[in-house]
Design a protein around this motif. Sequence first.
Motif, PDB file in Angstrom:
ATOM      1  N   UNK A  71      23.818   2.715 -11.435  1.00  0.00           N
ATOM      2  CA  UNK A  71      23.283   1.473 -11.971  1.00  0.00           C
ATOM      3  C   UNK A  71      22.412   0.661 -11.045  1.00  0.00           C
ATOM      4  N   UNK A  72      22.127   1.174  -9.843  1.00  0.00           N
ATOM      5  CA  UNK A  72      21.242   0.460  -8.915  1.00  0.00           C
ATOM      6  C   UNK A  72      19.804   0.569  -9.416  1.00  0.00           C
ATOM      7  N   UNK A  73      19.100  -0.538  -9.453  1.00  0.00           N
ATOM      8  CA  UNK A  73      17.704  -0.548  -9.895  1.00  0.00           C
ATOM      9  C   UNK A  73      16.722  -0.559  -8.734  1.00  0.00           C
ATOM     10  N   UNK A  74      17.154  -1.060  -7.563  1.00  0.00           N
ATOM     11  CA  UNK A  74      16.286  -1.153  -6.390  1.00  0.00           C
ATOM     12  C   UNK A  74      17.066  -0.711  -5.152  1.00  0.00           C
ATOM     13  N   UNK A  75      16.674   0.415  -4.577  1.00  0.00           N
ATOM     14  CA  UNK A  75      17.308   0.912  -3.358  1.00  0.00           C
ATOM     15  C   UNK A  75      16.546   0.354  -2.166  1.00  0.00           C
ATOM     16  N   UNK A  76      17.251  -0.308  -1.275  1.00  0.00           N
ATOM     17  CA  UNK A  76      16.613  -1.001  -0.159  1.00  0.00           C
ATOM     18  C   UNK A  76      16.526  -0.057   1.032  1.00  0.00           C
ATOM     19  N   UNK A  77      15.315   0.377   1.367  1.00  0.00           N
ATOM     20  CA  UNK A  77      15.103   1.292   2.470  1.00  0.00           C
ATOM     21  C   UNK A  77      13.795   0.979   3.168  1.00  0.00           C
ATOM     22  N   UNK A  78      13.375   1.882   4.034  1.00  0.00           N
ATOM     23  CA  UNK A  78      12.102   1.715   4.721  1.00  0.00           C
ATOM     24  C   UNK A  78      12.197   1.091   6.079  1.00  0.00           C
ATOM     25  N   UNK A  79      13.411   0.986   6.637  1.00  0.00           N
ATOM     26  CA  UNK A  79      13.559   0.382   7.953  1.00  0.00           C
ATOM     27  C   UNK A  79      12.923   1.260   9.023  1.00  0.00           C
ATOM     28  N   UNK A  80      12.470   0.634  10.069  1.00  0.00           N
ATOM     29  CA  UNK A  80      11.983   1.369  11.230  1.00  0.00           C
ATOM     30  C   UNK A  80      13.166   1.739  12.107  1.00  0.00           C
ATOM     31  N   UNK A  81      12.908   2.305  13.283  1.00  0.00           N
ATOM     32  CA  UNK A  81      13.995   2.718  14.165  1.00  0.00           C
ATOM     33  C   UNK A  81      14.675   1.533  14.849  1.00  0.00           C
TER      34      UNK A  81
ATOM     35  N   UNK B  24      21.821   0.278   1.269  1.00  0.00           N
ATOM     36  CA  UNK B  24      22.747   1.408   1.328  1.00  0.00           C
ATOM     37  C   UNK B  24      22.141   2.533   2.148  1.00  0.00           C
ATOM     38  N   UNK B  25      22.993   3.277   2.838  1.00  0.00           N
ATOM     39  CA  UNK B  25      22.518   4.450   3.557  1.00  0.00           C
ATOM     40  C   UNK B  25      21.935   5.483   2.608  1.00  0.00           C
ATOM     41  N   UNK B  26      22.386   5.484   1.366  1.00  0.00           N
ATOM     42  CA  UNK B  26      21.825   6.423   0.391  1.00  0.00           C
ATOM     43  C   UNK B  26      20.375   6.109   0.039  1.00  0.00           C
TER      44      UNK B  26
ATOM     45  N   UNK C  59      18.857   8.053  -3.343  1.00  0.00           N
ATOM     46  CA  UNK C  59      18.334   7.086  -4.319  1.00  0.00           C
ATOM     47  C   UNK C  59      18.718   7.503  -5.730  1.00  0.00           C
ATOM     48  N   UNK C  60      18.677   8.813  -5.992  1.00  0.00           N
ATOM     49  CA  UNK C  60      19.091   9.296  -7.307  1.00  0.00           C
ATOM     50  C   UNK C  60      20.563   8.958  -7.563  1.00  0.00           C
ATOM     51  N   UNK C  61      21.417   9.145  -6.537  1.00  0.00           N
ATOM     52  CA  UNK C  61      22.833   8.811  -6.709  1.00  0.00           C
ATOM     53  C   UNK C  61      23.022   7.322  -6.973  1.00  0.00           C
TER      54      UNK C  61
ATOM     55  N   UNK D 225       0.824  -1.210   0.000  1.00  0.00           N
ATOM     56  CA  UNK D 225       0.000   0.000   0.000  1.00  0.00           C
ATOM     57  C   UNK D 225       0.864   1.268   0.000  1.00  0.00           C
ATOM     58  N   UNK D 226       2.049   1.183   0.618  1.00  0.00           N
ATOM     59  CA  UNK D 226       2.936   2.345   0.700  1.00  0.00           C
ATOM     60  C   UNK D 226       3.748   2.570  -0.574  1.00  0.00           C
ATOM     61  N   UNK D 227       3.693   1.638  -1.512  1.00  0.00           N
ATOM     62  CA  UNK D 227       4.375   1.821  -2.782  1.00  0.00           C
ATOM     63  C   UNK D 227       5.708   1.134  -2.922  1.00  0.00           C
ATOM     64  N   UNK D 228       6.057   0.254  -1.979  1.00  0.00           N
ATOM     65  CA  UNK D 228       7.297  -0.503  -2.113  1.00  0.00           C
ATOM     66  C   UNK D 228       7.191  -1.501  -3.263  1.00  0.00           C
ATOM     67  N   UNK D 229       8.331  -1.780  -3.885  1.00  0.00           N
ATOM     68  CA  UNK D 229       8.355  -2.697  -5.027  1.00  0.00           C
ATOM     69  C   UNK D 229       8.605  -4.134  -4.616  1.00  0.00           C
ATOM     70  N   UNK D 230       9.452  -4.331  -3.594  1.00  0.00           N
ATOM     71  CA  UNK D 230       9.884  -5.685  -3.269  1.00  0.00           C
ATOM     72  C   UNK D 230      10.204  -5.790  -1.786  1.00  0.00           C
ATOM     73  N   UNK D 231      10.087  -6.993  -1.260  1.00  0.00           N
ATOM     74  CA  UNK D 231      10.420  -7.297   0.129  1.00  0.00           C
ATOM     75  C   UNK D 231      11.556  -8.315   0.129  1.00  0.00           C
ATOM     76  N   UNK D 232      12.630  -7.992   0.838  1.00  0.00           N
ATOM     77  CA  UNK D 232      13.757  -8.913   0.954  1.00  0.00           C
ATOM     78  C   UNK D 232      13.696  -9.693   2.246  1.00  0.00           C
TER      79      UNK D 232
END
Length: 291
Positions: A244-254, A228-230, A237-239, A19-26
């Motif tokens: 060449x990164x296609x999927x930036x892994x983010x969205x972690x909680x605290x 990545x921290x980016x 994410x733009x960097x 629902x939040x718009x994430x593409x994938x779950x690792x």
Amino acid sequence: MYSMIDPSFYVPLAKAAEDAGFHSIGLADSICYPKESDSSYPYNADGTREFLENKPFIEPLICAAAMAQATSTIRFHTAVLKLPIRNPVIFAKEVTSVAAITGGRFDLGVGISPWPDDYEVTGVPWEGRGRRFEECIQIINELSTGEYVEHHGEFYDFRPIRLNPGAHIPILIGGHSEKSLERAGRLGDGWLPAGMSTEEIGSSIAKINEYRKRNERDHLPFAVHAISMDAFTADGVRRLAEVGVTHAVGGFSSFNPYGIEADTETLQQKIDAFNRYSDKVISAVADLVDA
């Protein structure tokens, strides 16, 4: 991407991530935690492994199958699954079954495992693990076609068999060594870096692209899922995309999954963290793409 959390959270969090718009779950993979070990963890600063002792791990294929029933578009991938310690014929049946039941929303991220303990407890020799890894990938690729396959290799030998249903399984290769990069270019449909700087990721992607070209695979789709921290800002994410990164892994909680402290966050707090990331990063990235 999330892992090492209360098992009852996985299904509702999958729906919240979609629902939040994430593409994938690792999903991470851990067979067991040895009470005594000389092994160290290679992906944190000091090599300590104690943070894993009391973290819950659900077998990732089972977890993906469960989450798929509550979702319709989000994908799932293992990051990373320890492939050589598994029987490749049985595992090929399991992974094609997950691909079928998720409607093809599954990518297989695999690695060798840096821990000899994993091999010891499963009765698989540590020696030759790299060659065994490659043979396992070969068998999975062959059996996932659904056609009759016979195999006569260094580690596995079987007469003509077929799996039904067959299902295409994109394979993502984990690891940062030169050999891992070579395997990603020669065998993989993607690469899974973690804990590297954006510059290091870009340099490694350039090497992988050379290996892909050398093996005449540079015309095929290739995904890079970078932890990545980016990944925590739109500019970051733009960097990552620029190298060449296609999927930036983010969205972690605290909650820090690499800490030894207990996870006291509630399900709602984790969902709120997903939504904050969506508002601050996913929406901003979408605006950059549209601009």
